[in-house]
Design an enzyme around this catalytic site. Structure first.
Site, mmCIF file in Angstrom:
data_model
loop_
_atom_site.group_PDB
_atom_site.id
_atom_site.type_symbol
_atom_site.label_atom_id
_atom_site.label_comp_id
_atom_site.label_asym_id
_atom_site.label_seq_id
_atom_site.Cartn_x
_atom_site.Cartn_y
_atom_site.Cartn_z
ATOM 1 N N CYS A 75 -3.183 2.666 7.969
ATOM 2 C CA CYS A 75 -4.221 3.703 7.986
ATOM 3 C C CYS A 75 -4.984 3.751 9.307
ATOM 4 O O CYS A 75 -5.595 4.775 9.629
ATOM 5 C CB CYS A 75 -5.195 3.486 6.837
ATOM 6 S SG CYS A 75 -4.423 3.577 5.200
ATOM 7 N N HIS A 121 -11.558 7.670 8.624
ATOM 8 C CA HIS A 121 -10.359 7.636 7.792
ATOM 9 C C HIS A 121 -10.762 8.026 6.382
ATOM 10 O O HIS A 121 -11.735 7.520 5.820
ATOM 11 C CB HIS A 121 -9.762 6.232 7.821
ATOM 12 C CG HIS A 121 -8.702 6.005 6.791
ATOM 13 N ND1 HIS A 121 -7.658 6.882 6.594
ATOM 14 C CD2 HIS A 121 -8.530 4.998 5.884
ATOM 15 C CE1 HIS A 121 -6.885 6.428 5.620
ATOM 16 N NE2 HIS A 121 -7.396 5.303 5.176
ATOM 17 N N ASN A 127 -5.904 10.050 0.375
ATOM 18 C CA ASN A 127 -5.688 9.143 1.502
ATOM 19 C C ASN A 127 -4.313 9.429 2.103
ATOM 20 O O ASN A 127 -3.290 9.129 1.488
ATOM 21 C CB ASN A 127 -5.778 7.698 1.018
ATOM 22 C CG ASN A 127 -5.647 6.687 2.141
ATOM 23 O OD1 ASN A 127 -5.200 7.000 3.240
ATOM 24 N ND2 ASN A 127 -6.029 5.446 1.862
#
Length: 323
Positions: free
Chosen positions: A113, A250, A280
């Site tokens: 990520c 993020h 996500n």
């Protein structure tokens, strides 16, 4: 001093939209349970046969169009992904071919990520060093390919998508008033590997594997480490949290984003939020958020943007830039 400024942003989301209700007859979960714990309402899933490179090519084309550039203007491609098309070659080279680019370089960065932050910092360093004048930086993921659909703690969280930015060299005075990337901070600590990982791989098992996560522990590390790396990057740029106009984090979980913003003293109206609609998307989430906000005209020239992310590894980092 050479600076790397963002000339254009772009993104692509697969056509299939999956609402939280889709999971209700497959798992012991509900739309309310997912929303209240994550802030996610829906996500996009790639179609059968649609690859990470397909998504990356579409996002790259959109970024080039917004930048007013052609692929022949680009010196290199850096693509962040944890879901490559193949073990090798690099997915970036497949994107390179798909865009019709036959010169320059193309390579992948893998920091889960945090991948886009790592890729952005690498592109900035190459531009500062004079190795390139224009670089396409892409984050692209098809996380739906590595989900365990029986694990409600993970499979409801992730989505597919891609985002891209075009970076271009521009001379600056070497002060915090310059446009472009001002500073970055990158970190990893491998002893936390088992908090977030995929239980397969070429060397270890010869399989693709599925995503595994200890969510509570990841949350605890995320808030602390994201705030810390953000302050470090701001300090290197000669700035403080009070100078930040936009936090572009993020997009993992609304609770993590809110807690991090609060720890930094930033109100939510200074935070770009796309997690509700995208879920996500790992390395794609920051460039997706940048592109969505840019397309809506939310960023003004001269404003300070702070991006930060944490992912498997654990790996985490931040980039400070002036729009």
């Amino acid at each position: 001093m050479r600076r790397a400024i963002i000339r254009g942003t772009g993104h692509y989301l697969p056509e299939r939209i999956v609402e939280n209700s889709w999971f209700e007859d497959k798992l012991e979960t509900s739309d309310e349970w997912i929303r209240s714990r994550t802030g996610i309402e829906r996500r996009h899933f790639a179609a059968e046969g649609q690859t990470t490179s397909d998504l990356g090519i579409r996002a790259a084309r959109a970024a080039l169009e917004r930048a007013g550039m052609a692929i022949g203007d680009i010196d290199g491609i850096i693509l962040a992904t944890s879901t490559p098309d193949f073990t090798f070659p690099a997915t970036a080279t497949i994107v390179q071919a798909g865009l019709g680019m036959s010169r320059g370089f193309a390579f992948d960065v893998q920091a889960v990520c945090a991948g886009f932050v790592f890729a952005l910092a690498n592109a900035d360093a190459m531009i500062r060093a004079g190795q390139a004048d224009r670089i396409l930086v892409i984050g692209a993921e098809t996380f739906s390919r590595i989900m365990d659909w029986t694990d409600r703690g993970t499979c409801v969280l992730f989505g597919d998508g891609a985002g891209a930015v075009v970076l271009e060299a521009q001379d600056g005075a070497g002060t915090s008033d310059d446009r472009g990337i001002l500073a970055s901070d990158l970190n990893s600590d491998g002893k936390y590997r088992e908090l977030l990982y995929v239980d397969g791989g070429v060397s270890a098992t010869g399989t693709v594997g599925k995503l595994r996560m200890q969510g509570n522990l990841v949350f605890r590390h995320a808030v602390e480490k994201l705030a810390s790396t953000a302050h470090t990057a701001l300090g290197r740029a000669g700035l403080t949290g009070a100078d930040v106009d936009w936090l572009v984090p993020h997009q993992a979980n609304l609770r993590i984003i809110s807690a991090t913003a609060q720890k930094m003293g930033l109100p939510l109206d200074k935070v770009v939020l796309t997690v509700a609609d995208h879920g996500n998307t790992s390395a794609a989430s920051i460039p997706l958020a940048l592109s969505v906000a840019d397309g809506a005209g939310r960023f003004a020239p001269g404003q300070v943007l702070l991006t930060e992310a944490i992912g498997g590894g654990l790996s985490w980092g931040a980039v400070v830039l002036r729009w």
